[in-house]
Structures are given as C-alpha cells and as structure tokens.
Enzyme design. Structure first.
Site, short mmCIF file in Angstrom:
data_model
loop_
_atom_site.label_atom_id
_atom_site.label_comp_id
_atom_site.label_asym_id
_atom_site.label_seq_id
_atom_site.Cartn_x
_atom_site.Cartn_y
_atom_site.Cartn_z
N GLU A 1 0.93 -0.97 0.11
CA GLU A 1 -0.05 -0.09 -0.03
C GLU A 1 0.91 1.28 0.04
O GLU A 1 1.87 1.21 0.70
CB GLU A 1 -0.85 -0.06 1.38
CG GLU A 1 -1.76 1.19 1.27
CD GLU A 1 -2.88 1.24 2.26
OE1 GLU A 1 -2.80 0.48 3.14
OE2 GLU A 1 -3.75 2.14 2.29
N GLY B 1 3.54 2.18 10.88
CA GLY B 1 3.43 1.47 12.13
C GLY B 1 3.18 0.06 11.75
O GLY B 1 3.59 -0.92 12.36
N MET C 1 0.77 -2.95 8.96
CA MET C 1 -0.02 -3.06 7.45
C MET C 1 -0.98 -4.07 7.54
O MET C 1 -0.69 -5.34 7.89
CB MET C 1 0.90 -3.23 6.30
CG MET C 1 0.26 -3.41 4.85
SD MET C 1 -0.77 -2.05 4.56
CE MET C 1 -1.92 -2.66 3.45
N GLU C 2 -2.21 -3.80 6.97
CA GLU C 2 -3.34 -4.93 7.37
C GLU C 2 -3.38 -5.89 6.17
O GLU C 2 -4.69 -6.42 5.87
CB GLU C 2 -4.62 -4.16 7.52
CG GLU C 2 -4.96 -3.33 6.04
CD GLU C 2 -4.56 -1.83 5.66
OE1 GLU C 2 -3.50 -1.72 6.51
OE2 GLU C 2 -5.34 -1.16 5.08
N ASN C 3 -2.50 -6.36 5.57
CA ASN C 3 -2.73 -7.25 4.39
C ASN C 3 -3.51 -8.49 4.88
O ASN C 3 -3.31 -8.86 6.06
CB ASN C 3 -1.11 -7.91 4.11
CG ASN C 3 0.02 -6.81 4.09
OD1 ASN C 3 -0.21 -5.84 3.20
ND2 ASN C 3 0.98 -6.82 4.78
N HIS D 1 -6.48 -1.83 15.51
CA HIS D 1 -6.48 -1.16 14.31
C HIS D 1 -6.46 -1.94 12.87
O HIS D 1 -7.33 -2.20 12.03
CB HIS D 1 -5.72 0.15 13.90
CG HIS D 1 -5.72 1.12 12.73
ND1 HIS D 1 -6.25 2.08 12.77
CD2 HIS D 1 -5.20 0.77 11.53
CE1 HIS D 1 -6.32 2.61 11.67
NE2 HIS D 1 -5.73 1.79 10.75
N GLU D 2 -5.42 -2.74 12.95
CA GLU D 2 -5.15 -3.47 11.79
C GLU D 2 -6.08 -4.67 11.59
O GLU D 2 -6.55 -5.05 10.71
CB GLU D 2 -3.41 -3.89 11.52
CG GLU D 2 -2.44 -3.07 11.90
CD GLU D 2 -2.64 -1.83 10.71
OE1 GLU D 2 -3.14 -1.97 9.43
OE2 GLU D 2 -2.21 -0.73 11.03
N HIS E 1 -9.30 -3.47 10.24
CA HIS E 1 -9.29 -3.42 8.85
C HIS E 1 -9.86 -4.44 7.99
O HIS E 1 -10.07 -4.43 6.88
CB HIS E 1 -7.74 -3.17 8.31
CG HIS E 1 -7.59 -1.70 7.98
ND1 HIS E 1 -8.30 -0.58 7.58
CD2 HIS E 1 -6.44 -0.80 8.54
CE1 HIS E 1 -7.72 0.69 7.82
NE2 HIS E 1 -6.52 0.33 8.21
N1 B3K Z 1 -2.89 0.99 5.77
C1 B3K Z 1 -1.76 1.01 6.37
C2 B3K Z 1 -0.92 2.33 5.99
C3 B3K Z 1 -0.26 2.11 4.61
C4 B3K Z 1 0.82 3.32 4.14
C5 B3K Z 1 1.41 3.37 3.00
N2 B3K Z 1 2.36 4.64 2.96
C6 B3K Z 1 -1.59 0.90 7.80
C7 B3K Z 1 -3.01 1.40 8.38
O1 B3K Z 1 -3.36 2.73 8.20
O2 B3K Z 1 -3.54 0.59 8.88
ZN ZN Z 2 -5.43 2.00 8.77
#
Ligand code: B3K
Ligand code: ZN
Length: 918
Positions: free
Chosen positions: A141, A281, A283-285, A317-318, A321
C-alpha cells in the site's frame, strides 16, 4: 520463460524520481478499469539481488469501459518475458516505459504471463519487496505492488491470489503469504517452497509475502459462529518473550468487533509478523499483517506503558481493517479516509472501552489540536477526501486518519449508537467484496437511519479547521442567558470560500452548585436525551443564537463537551471561569481543557509582555492554578492511597502543561524565543509552588505501586505510574538539588521500562548543574544495559535528541556517527532526527538556522534512498509561514535548498513545491 533480449534498463534499487513537472492525479478524472484480473497466480524465486517473479493473470475486459488499452503499472522492474495465452510477445507488440507496460488489440479474455526480475537487497525504499535484517518482506500500500510485477495496481481491481515462494531453506525456513497454507516441499538444491492461497478477492495493495528465520507464538480464537481461528505472531527468537500483550490485544479486538460491530473473522488463520525496517506502524495485508517491531513487541522490562498502549491500539486497528478496508475496500485512493477514518474511529472506541475513555479522548484531542490543526492550516491542507495528489504516499495524513475519524464520530453522535450500527451493518452488507467510495458509506448511514446528511457531506469536501466564535450575554433581571455562535473557516489551498458546516456542539451550563438544567426555547427537539443537563446544539449557519431562560445566576458555559467536533473554539473565559470549570464541571475533557486554556492565557500574556508570569500579577495567577491542582491532587488520596474513582492519568494530563506543538498552534506569528521563555518560566513557577504536594504524591504513589507488586499494563496501574512520573519530572525542575536522588534512585531500582525511562528523561532534562554527571552516568549505563535491544536503543537516541539542555544539535550530530545509529532504518531516523526536529522545538528553531540545515541535509540524503521517510521528516519546515523572523526566512531557505536538488522524488517534490508556492 526467459527472453534475454527483453530486459529493460531500469534499475530496481533506485526510487523513481521526477522531473519538475510531476503528474497530478485528480479525483474528477476517475475512470473504471478497462480490464479485470479474476485470478493472480504468483511465483517468487527469492534471491537477494535477483529475485525472479512470475505472474499468471486471468484477465477479462470490463464491458463498461470504452478503452481497449491495458495499461499495467510497473516501476523499477526488469522485464524478462511476456506472453499471452502461452505465446511469447515480440518487443514491438507492447510499449514499455518508466511507469509501466501498455498492451492493445487484446482478446476479451486471456491469460497474461509475465516474468520480472527485482533486487530486494538494494531496495531501501521499503516499498514493494525488500530484504532487511536477513528477512524478505513486502509493503504494497498504496502503490508498492508495481515494484514487484506489472499489474493493474489500483484498489478497484480485485483478484483471487495464489502465491508460491521458493527460497533457501536454511536462511529462510518460514515462507508466508496471504490466506491459507496449501502445501510445501523441498527442492534438490537446499531450497524449499510453500504455496499459499487466499480465497477472498483483494486489491494488490493487500498482497504480502514474508520469508525469514522466524519463530511464532501461537494461540487460537473461537469466533461467534464457533469456528476456530489459529493465531500466530512471528518474530525473531530473541523476541518471543515480547508477544503476549499483542496476542491478548488481538483476541480482545476479535471479540470486541464481534460484540460491537457484529464482525466475525473470515479465514482459519491470522498472522502477524514483526519487522524492524518499516516505513510506518503496521499494514493490514489480508490474513498476514506486517508490523513495525515498535507496534507489536511489548515486555515490561523493555517497553514503556505508552508502547503497551500503542501495541494494543495498532493491533486492533489492523485487525479491524479486515472488514473496514479489506472486505470492503476503497474504489480509489481519494477514498482513503473511507477505510482509515472509520478504522481509527473503531480502534479509538476499542481503546476507550479497554482503558479510560476520558484519557483516550484527551490524548486523541491533543494530537488533533496540535498536529492535525497545523496540517489543516498549512500548505498541505486537504479535505478528508482530497481532490488531487502528486504522490499518494503524502496523503497518509493526520487529516485522513484523525480528522477522518472525527467525522465518523460526529456521524455517530448525530445518528446515535443504534442507528449508526444499523448504518454500518448495511454498509458491510451492501458492499461486501466491493471497492467503494465515501459517498457509499454516507448513503448507507442515511438509508439505515433516515437522517438527512446532505449538509454533513461538506465535511468530506472542505479542508481547514472550522472556527466557532462564541459570545454570551446575560440579563440579570430576566435571568436570560444567550449564547451566540459565529461559524467560519479560514481559506485553505484551492478553497477560498467555505460554506457553513453542520457542527454538533455538546454543551452545558455550570454554576457554583454544579450543572444547571435550564429551559431553552429553540432546543425543544434537540436536547440530548442521555443527560438532561446536556444540550446538543446543532450549529448549521454562519451565525446562530440560543437563549436559556430563567437562570438564578450567570453560569459558566461548558462548551464542546467531550470535544464533540474537530473545531477551534473561541470563548473569552476569565481565569476564574476556568477554575470554576476545573472544579465543578463533570465532563473530563472540559476539565482538562480548562487547565490548557488557563496555561495558554498565561503564556500568551507573558509573550505579549502584558502580564509576565514572574511578575506580581502573574505569580498570583500561577498560584491560583497551583492551588486548584493541589486540591485535585489531595482529593485523590485517601489513607495515602490513590482512590480508584479519581482518574490519576487524567490528573497527570492536567498537570502537564500544553505541549510545544499545541502552544505554537495558538499563535498567529510565532516568536519562538518568547514562547520558550514563557513555557520555561511557567513550568519552573509551578514546580516550585507545587513542590511539597508533588513530593508527598510521588512517595505515596511509589508506595502504592510497590504494594501492587508485579508490573501490569492495566489502565489503573498505568495511570498511577503516569501521575508518579509526571510528579518526578516536575520535581526535577524545582531547582532543588536535594531532590536529585529521587530520580537517580528510581532509575537504579526500576523494574520496568516506564519507570526507568521516565527517571532517565527527568535527569537528562534537569536544569541543575549537579544533574549533569548523574544524567551522563545513567545514559551510559542505559546503553550498556540495552545495546542489544534495538527498540530500547531508539528510546536512548530519542531522549538525548529531545533533551532541552543546550547543544542538542551537536549531540544529535555526534549520535549520527554512533554504532547504534543506522541511517537506513526508519525507526532510528525517526528517533534521532525526528526526535530532535519534532521533540526539541526550541533548539530545532535555533536563531542561526542550524536545526533547519541539519534537517535539510538529512532530507536530501534520504530522498535518494527512502522518499516516503524523507517527505515525512520534512513536515516541520512546511509551517514556515507561521513563524516570525529570522525563523521564517531560514526555514524557507532550507526548503528552497531542497527544492533546488535535481531529480527529487515525487514525495519530497510535492511537499517542497506546495510549501514554497506563492
Ligand atoms: N494502511 C496502512 C498504511 C499504509 C501506508 C502506506 N504509505 C496502515 C494502516 O493505516 O493501518
Ligand atoms: Zn489503517
């Protein structure tokens, strides 16, 4: 499939740079994709400098699109071969350039196979696939997937992915990707492979791959429908003892999302991997969250309470998502706040439920009012749904995240909890598996609640922080009390005129006797039902009045209770009014805000010379505040123990004066030296006045904590430590060398990082000459003790960078040469350079411009390695217009120096060009 003749010359290690005419992408130009990709089968042969990526895409023409061109995104790739339905393509049958690959004259349905080569070892951008600390990982992302292979790298193209990973078995025993593990095997040459498949359609930005020598902490969760989900947190062996808190937070989040939003997890496996080199911080893969180590590891000995709470919040948070972002994703990146604002709102509600809601609110509002308001008033200001960008990475902002969450919070207030839940249920039901817009979210809320959100939509399109100027009038004869509210919003880039917004203003009236319930004609239908003393004023016009009738005495208005809207509130409170709110209001946020406003009035008067804090009049005002705080501290204790019904953490927030960022935000033209002197003087004056009561509080709290025994990250314990360490920080500023031993003793006897690091910081910032050698001893001991713990070393760097002792710049320059520093690791750069530029405001803004020079040099150096990090670091310079001379000119000159560098990244170019624009 290899075709040597087709190798492109683009090097994969270098971030893409721009000419001075960078492209701008506009929301108004959005077009649906010309093609869809139904399935994506990837195969990675991992080698440090030559990783081969093979992709097999089942592609289908979008019947709704008039375009026949398939424009695949690709950056920094070496194309090896390309084939359609098994037939290799000639070079002449496609166009290749720096940003991708174009194909035309295509069948309606076909299989496209592409082989690319990339160089993960040289990839310091930390976007796409990279190798750091002996571990491969990805960050896709927003637009990182195009650095892995040619693809339709846009969130509205969703595909079912399978991923085969092959790597050296000894160096990379663990091979992970999204979804479910299917099978694995050995190769003849000491390599092995694993195959993963993710049944849920997803955009490429949610793709993830990890290969490394990792161990996992395992647990499981039984979902509300009775399914068992395996939970795994992968870390290096040495960190296995730091995963319990993240695991507990994950299980709490899964349960909370079921209970509060009715959302159940959908795969049989949920994995988290910790990585030390990471741009943000976490990433929600899908099914495979990748985390910065700083947001997952937590052990009492090595992480502070703040880190524990951050881990809890980021894990939540993740995880959240998975629904708000993954199951329902964004149509395009202008809709980023659709997933981020909503998810921040969800994680804030979760943290409030797990801890103290008022403290959480105060922390969130502090961040918003200091940093987001500054962003919204600066050259990068944008609505929560922006209309254009040069580089989308620059739009992962406090505005998208925090203001976005405030907008959702206001919707929650306007609809009420029940209708809001009905709206979110409808949103998830309508759009499951789709890529949608902010408008779709608002439509679902309207449909489920019957509430008309027409005017509310302006919050999505207007940038800038609205200002409410509130005036009162009082008629002693009739007992009528009238509030008049003027609503305005200053111009922001591209938006000179603003329309009035709908602003929910929660309020009450406070008298000596407490809260007053009074009638108000125009409020018949709008009085909040939950608390009869609370009103929810619906501010919808440029100017409006409300009259409260039949009051016995003139009240003090308690305005914007709970910070019900992300606005600036001006009301001419007297110091007595503020003390009244502090003593008698029952809204925790307003009580805290009263101390902030009180301190601000004193700082402002000191800066403009009208009432110096060290003058007779000023001293009287400090004394009154000190007395009020003394009462609060003393009220909290019973039999030398803090009573649980008093919120110690909130009191700590009240005792701490407004932070520098917030103070700067209150001035039209910043005279940094005058502000520095005002803050120092106020701090010293309060420290001296409160010395005795702080000393008693400190020793009582220390005893009480000792009696509680073992460290616990429970909010009640954190609150006690927070108050105790705030007392200690003050005491170290009370100019009394007999108190020094308090900090030294605490440092030496601490059995947790919160106490150890707090004592270290208090010593390092102690203005007494006697403290110097003690502070240095502790700093040296600290490094010796913790040099093997990367995250603890970051704290060591930060405390020195942020120290308000003179010569911070020289210390930072010295530390930049230290073995512990790595200028390619974002956590280290943020701790040392960010710690100085954002945490040491007074010295960063030195009159000779040396702070700006250091930052400009670092931004220029970093821009060729990691543009996202470089661009982020630049933020303080964007505020140059707010400063008086010489700072404003020197900051501008530093920006210009950066702007003059050839081939800047789009990231840095966008920020410097917008900041310098006339
Ligand atoms: N969605 C990611 C952030 C990605 C940042 C890319 N530059 C983490 C978050 O907001 O949960
Ligand atoms: Zn987020």
């Amino acid at each position: 499939m290899t075709d040597e003749t087709n190798v492109s010359s683009v090097s994969s290690s270098v971030p893409s740079s721009v000419s001075k005419e960078t492209n701008v992408t506009y929301l108004k130009d959005y077009q649906p994709p010309a093609f869809f990709i139904d399935t994506t089968d990837l195969s990675f042969d991992l080698q440090a400098d030559k990783t081969v990526v093979h992709s097999r895409l089942a592609i289908r023409k979008n019947p709704q699109s008039s375009s026949d061109m398939l424009a695949l995104d690709g950056e920094g790739l070496q194309l090896q071969s390309i084939a359609i339905d098994g037939k290799l393509l000639e070079e002449s049958s496609y166009q290749l350039n720096d940003s991708g690959l174009c194909l035309s004259a295509l069948p309606k349905k076909f299989v496209l196979e592409i082989e690319t080569v990339i160089d993960p070892a040289k990839n310091l951008t930390l976007e796409g696939l990279y190798l750091s600390d002996g571990m491969y990982c990805t960050q896709c992302e927003a637009e990182g997937f195009r650095r892995i292979t040619y693809y339709l790298d846009r969130p509205d193209v969703m595909s079912v992915f399978t991923t085969k990973i092959t790597a050296d078995a000894a160096a990379y025993p663990v091979l992970l990707s999204n979804g479910n593990f299917l099978e694995s095997g050995e190769c003849d040459d000491g390599r092995h492979w694993a195959l993963w498949s993710d049944p849920f359609r997803k955009p490429a930005y949610l793709f993830a791959l990890v290969a490394g020598n990792l161990q996992s902490v395992d647990d499981s969760f039984k979902t509300m429908s009775g399914r068992n989900v395996a939970l795994k947190i992968y870390v290096e062996t040495k960190d296995l003892d730091k995963c319990d808190h993240a695991m507990q937070s994950l299980k709490n989040s899964m349960k909370w999302d079921e209970e509060v939003y009715g959302r159940e997890y959908d795969l049989d496996l949920f994995m988290i991997v910790a990585v030390d080199f990471f741009n943000m911080g976490a990433m929600e893969n899908k099914g495979l969250n990748i985390f910065n180590t700083s947001c997952v590891l937590a052990n009492p000995l090595t992480q502070s309470d703040m880190a524990f709470q951050r881990v809890e919040a980021v894990v939540a948070h993740e995880y959240f998502h998975n629904w708000s972002g993954n199951r329902v994703t964004c149509r395009d990146w202008f809709q980023l706040s659709l997933k981020e604002g909503f998810t921040v709102f969800r994680d804030a509600s979760f943290s409030a439920d797990m801890n103290s809601p008022t403290v959480k609110r105060v922390e969130d509002v502090s961040l918003l009012r200091s940093a987001q308001f500054a962003e919204d008033g600066g050259p990068m200001a944008h609505p929560i749904r922006p209309e254009s960008y040069m580089e989308i990475s620059n739009f992962y902002t406090l505005t998208i995240y925090e203001k976005g969450a405030e907008v959702i919070r206001m919707m929650h207030q306007l609809l009420g909890a029940e209708k809001f839940r009905a709206g979110s249920d409808l949103y998830f039901k309508r759009h499951d598996g789709q890529a949608v817009t902010c408008e779709d979210f608002v439509l679902a809320m309207e449909a489920a609640s019957g509430v008309d959100l027409t005017q509310f939509r302006l919050w999505y399109s207007q940038s800038g922080t609205p200002v409410l100027d509130v005036a009162e009038s009082w008629d002693a004869v009739t007992g009528d009390y009238t509030l008049t509210i003027d609503q305005s919003c200053p111009p922001t880039p591209g938006q000179n005129d603003k329309a009035p917004l709908i602003i929910p203003m929660q309020m009450a009236l406070v008298s000596d006797a407490g809260l007053q319930a009074v009638p108000c004609e125009s409020l018949k239908n709008t009085v909040a039902a939950s608390d009869s003393n609370d009103y929810m004023l619906s501010v919808t016009q440029a100017k409006q009045s409300w009259c409260f009738k039949g009051l016995a005495s003139k009240p003090v208005p308690s305005l914007l209770r709970g910070f019900s809207a992300p606005v600036k509130l001006n009301f001419a409170y007297s110091l007595e009014d503020l003390l009244q709110l502090l003593a008698n209001d029952n809204d925790g946020f307003v009580r805290w805000d009263a101390t902030q406003r009180y301190a601000m009035q004193m700082i402002e008067a000191h800066v403009d010379g009208s009432q110096l804090i060290d003058s007779v009049l000023g001293a009287k005002a400090v004394k009154a505040l000190g007395q009020a705080l003394t009462v609060l501290i003393e009220q909290g204790f019973k039999d030398e123990r803090w009573q649980p019904n008093y919120d110690a953490a909130l009191l700590a927030e009240k005792l701490r004066l407004p932070g520098y960022q917030y103070v700067l935000e209150q001035f039209e033209s910043i005279d940094i030296r005058a502000i520095e002197s005002a803050i120092d003087t106020l701090q010293q004056a309060l420290a001296s006045q409160l010395k005795t009561v702080l000393l008693t509080a400190y020793s009582n709290l220390a005893k009480q904590l000792a009696a509680l025994g073992e460290y616990s990250p429970h909010a009640d314990h954190i609150a006690l430590r927070s108050l105790k360490n705030t007392c200690l920080a003050y005491l170290m500023r009370a100019q009394d060398s007999t108190l020094l031993s308090l900090a030294v003793d605490q440092y030496q006897s601490a059995n947790n990082m919160t106490d150890q690091a707090s004592a270290l910081a208090a010593l390092v910032n102690c203005p007494l000459a006697d403290a110097e050698s003690q502070a240095q001893n502790c700093l040296d001991q600290f490094y010796t003790q913790w040099s093997h713990e990367s995250l603890v070393v970051n704290q060591w760097l930060r405390v020195q960078a942020a120290s308000d002792k003179p010569n911070a710049l020289q210390r930072v320059e010295h530390l930049m040469q230290h073995d512990a520093y790595d200028n390619t690791n974002p956590n280290k750069v943020r701790s040392l350079i960010g710690g100085f530029c954002m945490g040491n405001i007074a010295q960063f803004h030195a009159d000779d411009g040396s702070g700006y020079d250091l930052l400009a040099d670092e931004v220029i150096r970093l821009d060729s390695l990691n543009p996202q990090l470089a661009s982020r670091l630049l933020t303080p310079l964007t505020q140059w217009r707010r400063f008086a001379t010489p700072q404003s000119e020197l900051m501008r000159a530093a920006l210009k120096r950066i702007a003059d560098v050839d081939s800047l990244s789009a990231d840095v170019f966008e920020v410097v060009s917008k900041s310098c624009a006339d």
